[in-house]
Design a protein around this motif. Structure first.
Motif, PDB file in Angstrom:
ATOM      1  N   GLU A 166       0.641  -1.177   0.044  1.00 53.79           N
ATOM      2  CA  GLU A 166       0.020   0.007   0.029  1.00 53.79           C
ATOM      3  C   GLU A 166       0.988   1.155  -0.099  1.00 53.79           C
ATOM      4  O   GLU A 166       0.727   2.065  -0.692  1.00 53.79           O
ATOM      5  N   ARG A 167       1.876   1.166   0.908  1.00 52.92           N
ATOM      6  CA  ARG A 167       2.849   2.436   0.758  1.00 52.92           C
ATOM      7  C   ARG A 167       3.753   2.664  -0.306  1.00 52.92           C
ATOM      8  O   ARG A 167       4.018   3.593  -0.577  1.00 52.92           O
ATOM      9  N   THR A 168       4.157   1.730  -1.003  1.00 52.10           N
ATOM     10  CA  THR A 168       5.113   1.814  -2.003  1.00 52.10           C
ATOM     11  C   THR A 168       4.296   1.912  -3.649  1.00 52.10           C
ATOM     12  O   THR A 168       4.861   2.105  -4.591  1.00 52.10           O
ATOM     13  N   LEU A 169       3.097   1.178  -3.444  1.00 54.85           N
ATOM     14  CA  LEU A 169       2.392   1.209  -4.834  1.00 54.85           C
ATOM     15  C   LEU A 169       2.918   0.072  -5.725  1.00 54.85           C
ATOM     16  O   LEU A 169       2.795   0.042  -6.783  1.00 54.85           O
ATOM     17  N   PHE A 170       3.967  -0.802  -5.129  1.00 52.69           N
ATOM     18  CA  PHE A 170       4.448  -1.793  -5.902  1.00 52.69           C
ATOM     19  C   PHE A 170       3.396  -2.812  -6.057  1.00 52.69           C
ATOM     20  O   PHE A 170       2.557  -3.197  -5.258  1.00 52.69           O
ATOM     21  N   ALA A 171       3.330  -3.573  -7.238  1.00 52.46           N
ATOM     22  CA  ALA A 171       2.697  -4.967  -7.310  1.00 52.46           C
ATOM     23  C   ALA A 171       3.039  -6.042  -6.369  1.00 52.46           C
ATOM     24  O   ALA A 171       4.352  -6.001  -5.886  1.00 52.46           O
ATOM     25  N   GLN A 172       2.239  -6.898  -5.848  1.00 55.74           N
ATOM     26  CA  GLN A 172       2.522  -7.840  -4.958  1.00 55.74           C
ATOM     27  C   GLN A 172       3.655  -8.677  -5.390  1.00 55.74           C
ATOM     28  O   GLN A 172       4.530  -8.939  -4.346  1.00 55.74           O
ATOM     29  N   TYR A 173       3.549  -9.258  -6.325  1.00 57.26           N
ATOM     30  CA  TYR A 173       4.942 -10.131  -6.823  1.00 57.26           C
ATOM     31  C   TYR A 173       6.266  -9.191  -6.844  1.00 57.26           C
ATOM     32  O   TYR A 173       7.073 -10.034  -6.613  1.00 57.26           O
ATOM     33  N   ASN A 174       6.164  -7.908  -7.225  1.00 59.15           N
ATOM     34  CA  ASN A 174       7.298  -7.563  -7.158  1.00 59.15           C
ATOM     35  C   ASN A 174       7.946  -6.977  -5.858  1.00 59.15           C
ATOM     36  O   ASN A 174       9.149  -7.261  -5.596  1.00 59.15           O
ATOM     37  N   VAL A 175       6.850  -6.656  -4.961  1.00 61.56           N
ATOM     38  CA  VAL A 175       7.533  -6.710  -3.428  1.00 61.56           C
ATOM     39  C   VAL A 175       7.954  -7.911  -2.980  1.00 61.56           C
ATOM     40  O   VAL A 175       8.850  -7.911  -2.426  1.00 61.56           O
ATOM     41  N   SER A 176       7.221  -9.034  -3.149  1.00 59.27           N
ATOM     42  CA  SER A 176       7.824 -10.406  -2.719  1.00 59.27           C
ATOM     43  C   SER A 176       9.355 -10.633  -3.550  1.00 59.27           C
ATOM     44  O   SER A 176       9.982 -11.084  -2.317  1.00 59.27           O
ATOM     45  N   ARG A 177       9.356 -10.537  -4.595  1.00 59.33           N
ATOM     46  CA  ARG A 177      10.753 -10.698  -4.989  1.00 59.33           C
ATOM     47  C   ARG A 177      11.815  -9.806  -4.363  1.00 59.33           C
ATOM     48  O   ARG A 177      12.942 -10.294  -4.092  1.00 59.33           O
ATOM     49  N   LEU A 178      11.450  -8.319  -4.334  1.00 62.18           N
ATOM     50  CA  LEU A 178      12.369  -7.559  -3.830  1.00 62.18           C
ATOM     51  C   LEU A 178      12.562  -7.728  -2.163  1.00 62.18           C
ATOM     52  O   LEU A 178      13.762  -7.747  -1.805  1.00 62.18           O
ATOM     53  N   LEU A 179      11.542  -8.207  -1.432  1.00 66.43           N
ATOM     54  CA  LEU A 179      11.695  -8.606  -0.209  1.00 66.43           C
ATOM     55  C   LEU A 179      12.882  -9.783  -0.004  1.00 66.43           C
ATOM     56  O   LEU A 179      13.659  -9.795   0.709  1.00 66.43           O
ATOM     57  N   ALA A 180      12.496 -10.815  -0.875  1.00 69.08           N
ATOM     58  CA  ALA A 180      13.621 -11.846  -0.668  1.00 69.08           C
ATOM     59  C   ALA A 180      14.882 -11.481  -0.982  1.00 69.08           C
ATOM     60  O   ALA A 180      15.889 -12.232  -0.407  1.00 69.08           O
ATOM     61  N   ARG A 181      15.264 -10.592  -2.091  1.00 68.15           N
ATOM     62  CA  ARG A 181      16.550 -10.043  -2.240  1.00 68.15           C
ATOM     63  C   ARG A 181      17.147  -9.237  -1.285  1.00 68.15           C
ATOM     64  O   ARG A 181      18.255  -9.449  -0.904  1.00 68.15           O
ATOM     65  N   LEU A 182      16.123  -8.297  -0.657  1.00 71.66           N
ATOM     66  CA  LEU A 182      16.621  -7.690   0.461  1.00 71.66           C
ATOM     67  C   LEU A 182      16.928  -8.396   1.564  1.00 71.66           C
ATOM     68  O   LEU A 182      17.850  -8.151   2.593  1.00 71.66           O
ATOM     69  N   GLN A 183      16.197  -9.518   1.907  1.00 72.31           N
ATOM     70  CA  GLN A 183      16.463 -10.401   2.947  1.00 72.31           C
ATOM     71  C   GLN A 183      17.752 -11.041   2.729  1.00 72.31           C
ATOM     72  O   GLN A 183      18.657 -11.376   3.728  1.00 72.31           O
TER      73      GLN A 183
END
Length: 152
Positions: A65-82
């Motif tokens: 909600e805060r970034t307005l990214f698509a769910q699948y983009n956030v999931s991949r990005l979070l995996a990379r950040l983690q």
């Protein structure tokens, strides 16, 4: 399209310039990060929102909600950040499948490094080219275009 729903030539011109300038400014900021061997701007956006959330972190849907990214983009990005140790995923006690995402110390440091370049880009690309009065007018005009459901 009816006459009432057709955009005026002025609206078309403003829209085209807004889209073009927005894309150009983002590309220049991205280039500055890349030239400094830093991650893309999307990383900064996520790290910023998590830092602003504090120790409690955010649930993935809140981050979307805060970034307005698509769910699948956030999931991949979070995996990379983690994987890079910049965020951590914590289990939510009362929700077996739920997770809270929290920025790590390493993530805070990366955000600081990125801001040094990103902030300089904003200063050079916008701040140095417009007066403070112009900036206030621009911010006000863009604020009027903001959809009420979108967070600032």
């Amino acid at each position: 399209m009816t006459e009432k729903t057709s955009p005026s030539p002025a609206a078309i011109k403003a829209w085209a310039r807004l889209m073009r300038v927005s894309r150009q400014l983002m590309e220049r900021a991205e280039d500055a990060l890349k030239d400094s061997s830093l991650p893309p701007l999307a990383w900064y956006d996520v790290l910023h929102e998590l830092a602003e959330a504090g120790e409690g972190g955010l649930r993935p849907f809140q981050l979307i909600e805060r970034t307005l990214f698509a769910q699948y983009n956030v999931s991949r990005l979070l995996a990379r950040l983690q994987a890079d140790g910049l965020v951590e995923k914590l289990r939510v006690d009362d929700d077996g499948r739920g997770q809270t995402i929290r920025i790590t110390g390493k993530g805070r440091e990366m955000r600081r490094r990125m801001w040094a370049v990103y902030g300089r880009s904003i200063a050079e690309l916008v701040g140095a080219r417009l007066t403070n009065d112009d900036l206030d007018i621009l911010a006000g005009l863009l604020g009027r275009l903001r959809h009420p459901a979108i967070l600032e």
